[in-house]
Design a protein around this motif. Structure first.
Motif, mmCIF file in Angstrom:
data_model
loop_
_atom_site.group_PDB
_atom_site.id
_atom_site.type_symbol
_atom_site.label_atom_id
_atom_site.label_comp_id
_atom_site.label_asym_id
_atom_site.label_seq_id
_atom_site.Cartn_x
_atom_site.Cartn_y
_atom_site.Cartn_z
ATOM 1 N N GLY A 58 55.581 32.785 27.300
ATOM 2 C CA GLY A 58 54.628 33.485 28.160
ATOM 3 C C GLY A 58 54.463 32.802 29.492
ATOM 4 N N ALA A 59 53.410 33.185 30.158
ATOM 5 C CA ALA A 59 53.106 32.633 31.473
ATOM 6 C C ALA A 59 52.277 31.366 31.322
ATOM 7 C CB ALA A 59 52.333 33.660 32.293
ATOM 8 N N ALA A 60 52.475 30.431 32.239
ATOM 9 C CA ALA A 60 51.634 29.233 32.287
ATOM 10 C C ALA A 60 50.314 29.610 32.937
ATOM 11 C CB ALA A 60 52.341 28.141 33.087
ATOM 12 N N THR A 61 49.215 29.187 32.331
ATOM 13 C CA THR A 61 47.892 29.521 32.849
ATOM 14 C C THR A 61 47.015 28.270 32.893
ATOM 15 O OG1 THR A 61 47.004 30.044 30.661
ATOM 16 C CG2 THR A 61 47.970 31.869 31.913
ATOM 17 N N THR A 62 45.951 28.388 33.635
ATOM 18 C CA THR A 62 44.890 27.382 33.639
ATOM 19 C C THR A 62 43.563 28.118 33.659
ATOM 20 O OG1 THR A 62 44.107 25.339 34.663
ATOM 21 C CG2 THR A 62 44.739 27.131 36.149
ATOM 22 N N THR A 63 42.541 27.480 33.132
ATOM 23 C CA THR A 63 41.213 28.076 33.123
ATOM 24 C C THR A 63 40.309 27.264 34.037
ATOM 25 O OG1 THR A 63 41.531 28.893 30.883
ATOM 26 C CG2 THR A 63 39.267 28.766 31.671
ATOM 27 N N VAL A 64 39.624 27.951 34.945
ATOM 28 C CA VAL A 64 38.700 27.305 35.868
ATOM 29 C C VAL A 64 37.296 27.839 35.642
ATOM 30 C CG1 VAL A 64 40.481 26.878 37.623
ATOM 31 C CG2 VAL A 64 39.154 28.987 37.698
ATOM 32 N N THR A 65 36.325 26.993 35.893
ATOM 33 C CA THR A 65 34.925 27.382 35.775
ATOM 34 C C THR A 65 34.275 27.212 37.133
ATOM 35 O OG1 THR A 65 34.881 26.657 33.475
ATOM 36 C CG2 THR A 65 32.763 26.936 34.562
ATOM 37 N N ILE A 66 33.628 28.271 37.597
ATOM 38 C CA ILE A 66 32.982 28.281 38.899
ATOM 39 C C ILE A 66 31.485 28.413 38.683
ATOM 40 C CG2 ILE A 66 32.883 29.447 41.145
ATOM 41 C CD1 ILE A 66 35.657 30.749 40.248
ATOM 42 N N PRO A 67 30.706 27.384 39.031
ATOM 43 C CA PRO A 67 29.253 27.474 38.805
ATOM 44 C C PRO A 67 28.606 28.500 39.750
ATOM 45 C CG PRO A 67 29.836 25.345 39.770
ATOM 46 C CD PRO A 67 31.099 26.110 39.570
ATOM 47 N N ILE A 68 27.544 29.082 39.296
ATOM 48 C CA ILE A 68 26.761 30.008 40.115
ATOM 49 C C ILE A 68 25.518 29.266 40.577
ATOM 50 C CG2 ILE A 68 25.433 32.151 40.095
ATOM 51 C CD1 ILE A 68 27.454 33.204 38.032
ATOM 52 N N SER A 69 25.304 29.243 41.874
ATOM 53 C CA SER A 69 24.136 28.511 42.394
ATOM 54 C C SER A 69 23.105 29.472 42.936
ATOM 55 C CB SER A 69 24.560 27.535 43.482
ATOM 56 O OG SER A 69 25.159 28.209 44.562
ATOM 57 N N ARG A 96 38.707 39.559 44.500
ATOM 58 C CA ARG A 96 38.696 39.163 45.919
ATOM 59 C C ARG A 96 37.325 38.656 46.346
ATOM 60 N NH1 ARG A 96 41.550 44.198 46.434
ATOM 61 N NH2 ARG A 96 43.777 43.772 46.436
ATOM 62 N N THR A 97 36.271 39.315 45.884
ATOM 63 C CA THR A 97 34.909 38.884 46.218
ATOM 64 C C THR A 97 34.649 37.469 45.700
ATOM 65 O OG1 THR A 97 34.093 41.152 46.219
ATOM 66 C CG2 THR A 97 32.452 39.414 45.908
ATOM 67 N N LEU A 98 35.241 37.132 44.559
ATOM 68 C CA LEU A 98 35.094 35.788 43.991
ATOM 69 C C LEU A 98 36.041 34.781 44.645
ATOM 70 C CD1 LEU A 98 34.848 36.751 40.218
ATOM 71 C CD2 LEU A 98 33.001 35.883 41.684
ATOM 72 N N GLY A 99 36.883 35.233 45.575
ATOM 73 C CA GLY A 99 37.827 34.344 46.231
ATOM 74 C C GLY A 99 39.098 34.103 45.438
ATOM 75 N N LEU A 100 39.392 34.989 44.480
ATOM 76 C CA LEU A 100 40.573 34.857 43.634
ATOM 77 C C LEU A 100 41.607 35.908 44.002
ATOM 78 C CD1 LEU A 100 38.672 34.516 40.234
ATOM 79 C CD2 LEU A 100 39.642 32.653 41.606
ATOM 80 N N ASP A 101 42.873 35.521 43.951
ATOM 81 C CA ASP A 101 43.960 36.473 44.181
ATOM 82 C C ASP A 101 44.113 37.323 42.926
ATOM 83 O OD1 ASP A 101 46.365 37.838 44.473
ATOM 84 O OD2 ASP A 101 47.470 36.087 45.189
ATOM 85 N N THR A 135 34.060 32.142 34.591
ATOM 86 C CA THR A 135 35.242 31.475 34.041
ATOM 87 C C THR A 135 36.430 32.404 34.249
ATOM 88 O OG1 THR A 135 33.855 30.399 32.384
ATOM 89 C CG2 THR A 135 36.226 30.404 31.993
ATOM 90 N N ALA A 136 37.481 31.868 34.849
ATOM 91 C CA ALA A 136 38.673 32.672 35.123
ATOM 92 C C ALA A 136 39.904 31.978 34.571
ATOM 93 C CB ALA A 136 38.831 32.892 36.626
ATOM 94 N N ARG A 145 44.314 36.441 35.066
ATOM 95 C CA ARG A 145 44.630 36.939 33.725
ATOM 96 C C ARG A 145 43.354 37.420 33.040
ATOM 97 N NH1 ARG A 145 48.701 35.945 29.803
ATOM 98 N NH2 ARG A 145 50.050 36.432 31.518
ATOM 99 N N GLU A 146 42.240 36.695 33.253
ATOM 100 C CA GLU A 146 40.978 37.033 32.589
ATOM 101 C C GLU A 146 39.817 36.509 33.426
ATOM 102 O OE1 GLU A 146 38.795 36.319 28.267
ATOM 103 O OE2 GLU A 146 40.384 34.948 28.884
ATOM 104 N N ILE A 147 38.711 37.250 33.405
ATOM 105 C CA ILE A 147 37.468 36.815 34.053
ATOM 106 C C ILE A 147 36.334 36.989 33.058
ATOM 107 C CG2 ILE A 147 35.792 37.251 35.885
ATOM 108 C CD1 ILE A 147 37.946 38.443 37.549
ATOM 109 N N ARG A 148 35.494 35.972 32.963
ATOM 110 C CA ARG A 148 34.280 36.059 32.147
ATOM 111 C C ARG A 148 33.101 35.703 33.031
ATOM 112 N NH1 ARG A 148 35.810 31.958 28.095
ATOM 113 N NH2 ARG A 148 37.779 31.893 29.183
ATOM 114 N N LEU A 149 32.104 36.580 33.040
ATOM 115 C CA LEU A 149 30.905 36.366 33.849
ATOM 116 C C LEU A 149 29.752 35.965 32.950
ATOM 117 C CD1 LEU A 149 31.178 39.583 36.035
ATOM 118 C CD2 LEU A 149 31.903 37.285 36.662
#
Length: 77
Positions: A66-77, A28-33, A48-49, A38-42
């Motif tokens: 299985g489930a359909a997934t996508t991987t997103v990358t969120i830059p840290i500024s 939630r803090t990252l703005g994700l439901d 990367t989620a 499925r996975e978070i990498r810091l």
């Protein structure tokens, strides 16, 4: 040739576990439901989620066995 003496190291404090509530709060803090994560990498430069894909009405999408997934990358500024 002289032997190098062994190096003693000590790990920084690490929790023995993370609660599910804490994990949901991180999402939630990252703005994700949390229900779609499925996975978070810091990393020090990015987060990367892997997220479950859903229809506009919120139903999870299946892909093959299985489930359909996508991987997103969120830059840290």
């Amino acid at each position: 040739m002289a032997e190098t003496p062994p190096i003693t190291v000590e790990l920084p404090p690490v929790p023995s576990y993370v609660t599910r509530d804490t994990l949901r709060d991180i999402c939630r803090t990252l703005g994700l439901d949390p229900a779609n994560v499925r996975e978070i990498r810091l990393d020090v430069h990015e987060v990367t989620a892997t997220l479950l894909l859903c229809t506009p009405d919120g139903c999870k999408i299946r892909y093959g066995d299985g489930a359909a997934t996508t991987t997103v990358t969120i830059p840290i500024s």
